[in-house]
Motif scaffolding. Structure first.
Motif, mmCIF file in Angstrom:
data_model
loop_
_atom_site.group_PDB
_atom_site.id
_atom_site.type_symbol
_atom_site.label_atom_id
_atom_site.label_comp_id
_atom_site.label_asym_id
_atom_site.label_seq_id
_atom_site.Cartn_x
_atom_site.Cartn_y
_atom_site.Cartn_z
ATOM 1 N N LEU A 91 0.809 -1.211 0.000
ATOM 2 C CA LEU A 91 0.000 0.000 0.000
ATOM 3 C C LEU A 91 0.848 1.269 0.000
ATOM 4 O O LEU A 91 0.432 2.305 -0.522
ATOM 5 C CB LEU A 91 -0.938 0.008 1.211
ATOM 6 N N GLU A 115 -1.053 3.102 -2.487
ATOM 7 C CA GLU A 115 -2.046 3.971 -1.854
ATOM 8 C C GLU A 115 -1.476 4.478 -0.523
ATOM 9 O O GLU A 115 -1.749 3.917 0.536
ATOM 10 C CB GLU A 115 -3.349 3.216 -1.601
ATOM 11 N N ALA A 163 -4.028 5.066 2.324
ATOM 12 C CA ALA A 163 -4.513 3.809 2.907
ATOM 13 C C ALA A 163 -3.423 3.149 3.757
ATOM 14 O O ALA A 163 -3.697 2.541 4.798
ATOM 15 C CB ALA A 163 -4.979 2.870 1.798
ATOM 16 N N ARG A 184 -9.704 -5.002 5.736
ATOM 17 C CA ARG A 184 -10.673 -4.303 4.915
ATOM 18 C C ARG A 184 -10.018 -3.151 4.148
ATOM 19 O O ARG A 184 -10.462 -2.765 3.061
ATOM 20 C CB ARG A 184 -11.825 -3.786 5.764
ATOM 21 N N ILE A 185 -8.954 -2.590 4.700
ATOM 22 C CA ILE A 185 -8.234 -1.538 3.975
ATOM 23 C C ILE A 185 -7.651 -2.113 2.693
ATOM 24 O O ILE A 185 -7.682 -1.468 1.632
ATOM 25 C CB ILE A 185 -7.123 -0.942 4.868
ATOM 26 N N ARG A 186 -7.135 -3.334 2.786
ATOM 27 C CA ARG A 186 -6.543 -3.952 1.593
ATOM 28 C C ARG A 186 -7.606 -4.444 0.619
ATOM 29 O O ARG A 186 -7.499 -4.258 -0.591
ATOM 30 C CB ARG A 186 -5.645 -5.117 2.004
ATOM 31 N N GLY A 238 -10.900 -3.677 0.611
ATOM 32 C CA GLY A 238 -11.932 -2.709 0.251
ATOM 33 C C GLY A 238 -13.331 -3.265 0.481
ATOM 34 O O GLY A 238 -13.599 -3.947 1.493
ATOM 35 N N GLU A 239 -14.224 -3.011 -0.481
ATOM 36 C CA GLU A 239 -15.609 -3.412 -0.340
ATOM 37 C C GLU A 239 -15.811 -4.921 -0.452
ATOM 38 O O GLU A 239 -16.915 -5.416 -0.226
ATOM 39 C CB GLU A 239 -16.464 -2.705 -1.403
ATOM 40 N N ARG A 240 -14.747 -5.640 -0.813
ATOM 41 C CA ARG A 240 -14.890 -7.098 -0.909
ATOM 42 C C ARG A 240 -14.971 -7.769 0.470
ATOM 43 O O ARG A 240 -15.231 -8.957 0.557
ATOM 44 C CB ARG A 240 -13.706 -7.688 -1.688
ATOM 45 N N ARG A 285 -16.698 -7.576 4.289
ATOM 46 C CA ARG A 285 -17.599 -7.054 5.312
ATOM 47 C C ARG A 285 -17.502 -7.988 6.520
ATOM 48 O O ARG A 285 -17.203 -9.176 6.376
ATOM 49 C CB ARG A 285 -19.050 -6.996 4.793
#
Length: 432
Positions: free
Chosen positions: A260, A264, A267, A308-310, A312-314, A316
């Protein structure tokens, strides 16, 4: 080189007061035993003297002399016996004492065990061959015991009231524990000259009891030390197993952070903040003996936040546990392994979104933790329920709970995998 020989004990001098007491004591004991014959002879002498005519003179008194001599002979005989016994004591180096010439000797000792264990130990010790030999018997002694009165009686032979015996009585005193009294009972040998038999018997019985209690104390001490050694070995093994868990998460997170930072930076900074918070709370507890459900759930939440940072939305996740369950104890570093498996094997390699659901609850007196993912299922891992992390958890559960805990890994009803931990609660938690 000359051979050396142990010198004979030097004769000892006895206390004159005790010598006089021993003489009168023995005379009275024999007098008690010979009371009826002595009374008959004394009565005959008195009757004879009363019926001597006044004019009989010396011839009448001379006729009564044999009876008077018969009356004095026991006194002279006792005096000789006492003097000979005193010489025997002196030549053997034995000092005349009150207890040596007493028929009622008492010893007291205490037991570190409860009354039931103490009585069983005493009965076992005193009924054996060693006690019989200590009392001068070829085999075990004559023995009787009453568990209700907590009293033991033993001697060379029966009946005890005729031939003599030693009594052992147990009772409980507040703040002092179990007390044991060893004493010689009143019996027929009270009427004979005392040669230290009562003292030797009481001391022999007391020595047997002390040796038996000391053996049990040593055995319990050895058992405690063995348990401590086993506990230390167990803890060392558990620590080694827990240490295997630490690198997986840390190395994976650092690899993600490195990635990251190149792609990013914002992130990466957020992940670094999460990692710092995680290490501050998690690192001191990874080698702890015990943790709590709440602490392990917090660590899992921190881990999932980082993942979740890595992803993302995948990714929960949900965590469900009541306040009472969060306060319960549990081993550290188990839940985080299940959560890591769910992310790595279930969700990380998939393109679409997935959920990790963590639940902690009580069921049938046991703590149950479920980690469910709706990801790839067993097709995404090498083998069902296998792997270093799961094997590590099973080994630790066996060591900690001796078969009373279990890890079950099953396929989810609608895909994915459910890992379930079942662990017994401490007794006080169950009662609560």
């Amino acid at each position: 080189m000359h051979a050396s020989f142990a010198p004979f004990p030097k004769p000892v001098a006895h206390d004159p007061r005790l010598v006089r007491r021993y003489l009168w004591q023995t005379l009275l004991r024999f007098g008690g035993g010979m009371l009826l014959p002595t009374m008959i002879v004394a009565g005959g002498v008195i009757m004879l003297l009363l019926h001597i005519p006044q004019d009989a003179g010396r011839s009448g008194w001379l006729g009564a002399m044999p009876s008077l001599i018969a009356l004095l002979l026991p006194v002279l005989g006792v005096n000789g016996m006492v003097r000979q016994q005193l010489r025997d004591f002196s030549e053997a180096g034995v000092v005349l004492t009150d207890e040596l010439i007493s028929a009622r000797v008492t010893r007291s000792l205490s037991s570190p065990f409860d009354i039931f264990t103490s009585f069983d130990l005493c009965a076992e010790a005193l009924s054996g061959l060693a006690t019989g030999q200590a009392l001068g018997v070829d085999g075990p002694p004559a023995f009787a015991h009453d568990p209700f009165k907590r009293m033991i009686t033993l001697g060379r032979r029966r009946p005890f009231r005729l031939f003599g015996a030693t009594e052992v009585r147990l009772w409980v005193e507040p703040e002092k524990g179990v007390q044991i009294r060893v004493r010689r009972i009143v019996s027929g040998d009270f009427l004979v000259m005392q040669k230290g038999k009562a003292l030797r018997a009481v001391e022999a019985v007391t020595a047997q009891l002390q040796a038996s209690l000391a053996r049990r104390v040593r055995a319990l001490g050895a058992a405690v030390r063995e348990q401590a050694a086993e506990k230390a070995a167990l803890q060392a093994k558990l620590s080694a197993l827990q240490a295997q868990v630490e690198p997986h998460f840390l190395f994976n997170t650092l690899a993600n952070l490195k990635y990251l930072m190149r792609t990013e930076p914002a992130a990466a900074l957020t992940m670094l903040d999460h990692l710092t918070d995680y290490l501050h709370s998690a690192l001191p507890d990874l080698r702890a003996v015990s943790s709590t459900v709440g602490r392990e759930l917090d660590l899992a939440q921190a881990y999932l936040s980082i993942m979740r940072i890595r992803m993302g939305e995948r990714l929960r996740f949900t965590i469900e546990a009541s306040a009472a369950v969060r306060a319960l104890p549990m081993p550290p570093a188990m839940l985080i392994s299940l959560v890591e498996n769910a992310c790595k094997h279930g969700l990380e390699g998939r393109a679409h979104a997935g959920t990790v659901r963590i639940e902690a609850a009580l069921a049938h007196g046991k703590l149950v933790l479920r980690v469910h993912d709706d990801g790839a299922g067993f097709g995404g891992s090498a083998a069902q329920g296998a792997g270093l992390g799961l094997s590590n958890i099973r080994t630790r559960l066996d060591l900690l709970y001796d078969g009373a805990a279990a890890l079950e890994v099953t396929a989810g009803e609608q895909g994915g995998v459910t890992a379930m931990l079942r662990m017994p609660l401490p007794e006080k938690q169950v009662l609560a």
